[in-house]
Design an enzyme around this catalytic site. Structure first.
Site, PDB file in Angstrom:
ATOM      1  N   ALA A   1      -2.458   7.371   4.594  1.00 29.71           N
ATOM      2  CA  ALA A   1      -1.841   6.047   4.709  1.00 29.71           C
ATOM      3  C   ALA A   1      -0.577   6.032   3.851  1.00 29.71           C
ATOM      4  O   ALA A   1       0.479   6.495   4.276  1.00 29.71           O
ATOM      5  CB  ALA A   1      -2.832   4.967   4.283  1.00 29.71           C
TER       6      ALA A   1
ATOM      7  N   GLN B   1      -5.509  -0.386  16.956  1.00 33.01           N
ATOM      8  CA  GLN B   1      -6.437  -1.078  16.066  1.00 33.01           C
ATOM      9  C   GLN B   1      -6.317  -2.587  16.262  1.00 33.01           C
ATOM     10  O   GLN B   1      -5.214  -3.128  16.247  1.00 33.01           O
ATOM     11  CB  GLN B   1      -6.180  -0.744  14.593  1.00 33.01           C
ATOM     12  CG  GLN B   1      -7.280  -1.324  13.699  1.00 33.01           C
ATOM     13  CD  GLN B   1      -7.002  -1.205  12.217  1.00 33.01           C
ATOM     14  OE1 GLN B   1      -6.112  -1.879  11.705  1.00 33.01           O
ATOM     15  NE2 GLN B   1      -7.759  -0.362  11.521  1.00 33.01           N
TER      16      GLN B   1
ATOM     17  N   LYS C   1     -13.163   0.910  10.944  1.00 30.50           N
ATOM     18  CA  LYS C   1     -12.746   1.272   9.597  1.00 30.50           C
ATOM     19  C   LYS C   1     -13.312   0.239   8.634  1.00 30.50           C
ATOM     20  O   LYS C   1     -13.089  -0.959   8.809  1.00 30.50           O
ATOM     21  CB  LYS C   1     -11.223   1.334   9.476  1.00 30.50           C
ATOM     22  CG  LYS C   1     -10.756   1.877   8.116  1.00 30.50           C
ATOM     23  CD  LYS C   1      -9.248   2.034   8.038  1.00 30.50           C
ATOM     24  CE  LYS C   1      -8.865   2.645   6.681  1.00 30.50           C
ATOM     25  NZ  LYS C   1      -7.400   2.754   6.517  1.00 30.50           N
TER      26      LYS C   1
ATOM     27  N   SER D   1     -10.510   8.101   3.841  1.00 30.56           N
ATOM     28  CA  SER D   1      -9.197   7.572   3.495  1.00 30.56           C
ATOM     29  C   SER D   1      -9.234   7.151   2.033  1.00 30.56           C
ATOM     30  O   SER D   1     -10.306   6.888   1.485  1.00 30.56           O
ATOM     31  CB  SER D   1      -8.860   6.375   4.394  1.00 30.56           C
ATOM     32  OG  SER D   1      -7.606   5.817   4.078  1.00 30.56           O
TER      33      SER D   1
ATOM     34  N   ASP E   1      -6.390   7.459  -1.608  1.00 34.07           N
ATOM     35  CA  ASP E   1      -5.836   8.343  -2.636  1.00 34.07           C
ATOM     36  C   ASP E   1      -5.478   9.724  -2.097  1.00 34.07           C
ATOM     37  O   ASP E   1      -5.676  10.740  -2.769  1.00 34.07           O
ATOM     38  CB  ASP E   1      -6.797   8.473  -3.827  1.00 34.07           C
ATOM     39  CG  ASP E   1      -6.998   7.156  -4.559  1.00 34.07           C
ATOM     40  OD1 ASP E   1      -6.167   6.251  -4.378  1.00 34.07           O
ATOM     41  OD2 ASP E   1      -7.986   7.039  -5.304  1.00 34.07           O
TER      42      ASP E   1
ATOM     43  N   CYS F   1      -9.443  -4.570   6.034  1.00 34.38           N
ATOM     44  CA  CYS F   1      -8.232  -5.152   5.446  1.00 34.38           C
ATOM     45  C   CYS F   1      -8.589  -6.191   4.383  1.00 34.38           C
ATOM     46  O   CYS F   1      -9.350  -7.120   4.642  1.00 34.38           O
ATOM     47  CB  CYS F   1      -7.374  -5.797   6.525  1.00 34.38           C
ATOM     48  SG  CYS F   1      -5.848  -6.532   5.875  1.00 34.38           S
TER      49      CYS F   1
ATOM     50  N   PRO G   1      -3.891   3.408  10.339  1.00 31.91           N
ATOM     51  CA  PRO G   1      -3.192   2.194  10.757  1.00 31.91           C
ATOM     52  C   PRO G   1      -2.644   1.485   9.518  1.00 31.91           C
ATOM     53  O   PRO G   1      -3.404   1.050   8.668  1.00 31.91           O
ATOM     54  CB  PRO G   1      -4.303   1.363  11.426  1.00 31.91           C
ATOM     55  CG  PRO G   1      -5.569   1.864  10.811  1.00 31.91           C
ATOM     56  CD  PRO G   1      -5.350   3.298  10.452  1.00 31.91           C
ATOM     57  N   VAL G   2      -1.321   1.411   9.409  1.00 32.73           N
ATOM     58  CA  VAL G   2      -0.690   0.813   8.228  1.00 32.73           C
ATOM     59  C   VAL G   2       0.156  -0.379   8.671  1.00 32.73           C
ATOM     60  O   VAL G   2       1.163  -0.206   9.364  1.00 32.73           O
ATOM     61  CB  VAL G   2       0.192   1.837   7.481  1.00 32.73           C
ATOM     62  CG1 VAL G   2       0.775   1.203   6.223  1.00 32.73           C
ATOM     63  CG2 VAL G   2      -0.598   3.088   7.124  1.00 32.73           C
ATOM     64  N   ALA G   3      -0.238  -1.577   8.275  1.00 31.44           N
ATOM     65  CA  ALA G   3       0.479  -2.784   8.673  1.00 31.44           C
ATOM     66  C   ALA G   3       1.925  -2.730   8.203  1.00 31.44           C
ATOM     67  O   ALA G   3       2.208  -2.415   7.044  1.00 31.44           O
ATOM     68  CB  ALA G   3      -0.214  -4.017   8.094  1.00 31.44           C
TER      69      ALA G   3
END
Length: 328
Positions: A234, A76, A147, A210, A212, A107, A22-24
């Site tokens: 991501a 999410q 997460k 998650s 790198d 986050c 999930p990437v804002a």
């Protein structure tokens, strides 16, 4: 077991273990669709505010919509109040019929943390438990995942306590990004923590890693070094949804062939077209500036192209910039 393999999240059975995080501001329906087309096995929406859901903010509906090629996906949500998170969960399932609810406990953005949500929950296992339990109960059998981060800062490494709280609340899986809240997205993620979490959970539920993961070789190393069940791309997928099929090829055949410049840009246009349908041309073209910026990395004369991209405001503008590559 092969590094690339099927995986179950509660009642969900997935054909592979390469996920889109999930990437804002990025993992909207159009981008998720591009990732699935290129081999993503499971996808997560951008984080959705539980407060906004309960207040019936219509913008949240767009964030949660299923892509046409999404057989399974997770929505999410984030929030710092268990009653509101419970109500938000019911709203999500009523509106989307998604296969999974994911809780953001990682986050690091100040405005999210100040609201009592995101990574602040990692240092408050009791509240994390209450919120997660409330969501699990409200989900009524639909798998719930969380997460987390490794902790608040270097003096407060609390992933173990957070994971234990999530386990006791009944989650179906845990994703860990092994950076602290203080690190944000700087420095390096500590993959040893992923390995330690896998050992700590000891097969009770799947663990996803998650942090790198910028190329297929990174995913292979994480799977080998940590014994994690799945990896979640991501930033590595931005402008590069092909990372899923490249990683699948690397894990199953030992090699992969990067896509051509033409295919990269064509995929960008497909995303632009879908985003225009989902919103409008003005919004889509402004949003695609950063995405075409990412798609153009590694392309000959990419810097010159990116200087033009920042001024693109219409679909026609993008064609003026890229048609010479598409039809070369």
């Amino acid at each position: 077991m092969s590094l690339y393999h099927k995986i179950k999240i509660g009642s969900i059975e997935l054909q592979g273990n390469l996920f889109l995080a999930p990437v804002a501001g990025y993992s909207d329906k159009a981008f998720r669709s591009a990732c699935i087309k290129n081999g993503a096995c499971f996808t997560y929406t951008e984080m959705v505010s539980s407060e906004a859901l309960v207040r019936k903010n219509q913008k949240t509906d767009i964030l949660m919509e299923r892509a046409s090629n999404e057989e399974n996906y997770a929505v999410q949500i984030f929030g710092g109040n268990e009653e509101i998170m419970s109500e938000a969960t019911k709203i999500v399932l009523e509106k989307t019929h998604c296969e999974c609810i994911d809780i953001n406990c990682g986050c690091p953005v100040p405005k999210i943390v100040k609201s009592g949500a995101g990574s602040v929950l990692t240092k408050d296992p009791e509240l994390l438990y209450k919120i997660t339990k409330a969501v699990v109960v409200a989900a009524d059998g639909v798998p719930v995942t969380v997460k987390i981060r490794s902790g608040w800062d270097s003096l407060n490494i609390t992933w173990k306590e957070a994971a234990q709280a999530a386990l006791e609340a009944g989650v179906a899986a845990i994703t860990i990004h092994p950076r602290t809240r203080a690190q944000g997205y700087e420095g390096f993620s500590d993959w040893q923590i992923i390995k330690d979490l896998v050992s700590f959970v000891d097969g009770k539920i799947p663990i996803f890693g998650s942090g790198d993961l910028f190329k297929p070789e990174d995913a292979k190393k994480m799977l080998e070094q940590t014994n994690v069940d799945a990896v979640m791309f991501a930033r590595g997928a931005m402008g590069n949804p092909f990372i899923f099929k490249d990683t699948t090829s690397l894990l199953t055949n030992g090699t992969y062939t990067p896509v051509s410049s033409q295919e990269r840009i064509q995929t960008g246009f497909e995303e632009l077209e879908q985003l225009t349908k989902d919103t409008n041309e003005k919004h889509a073209c402004l949003e695609m500036r950063k995405r075409f910026h990412a798609y153009s990395k590694g392309i000959q004369n990419g810097a010159e192209l990116r200087n033009q991209i920042i001024h693109a405001s219409t679909i026609s503008d993008y064609h003026s910039i890229f048609d010479k590559i598409l039809f070369f």
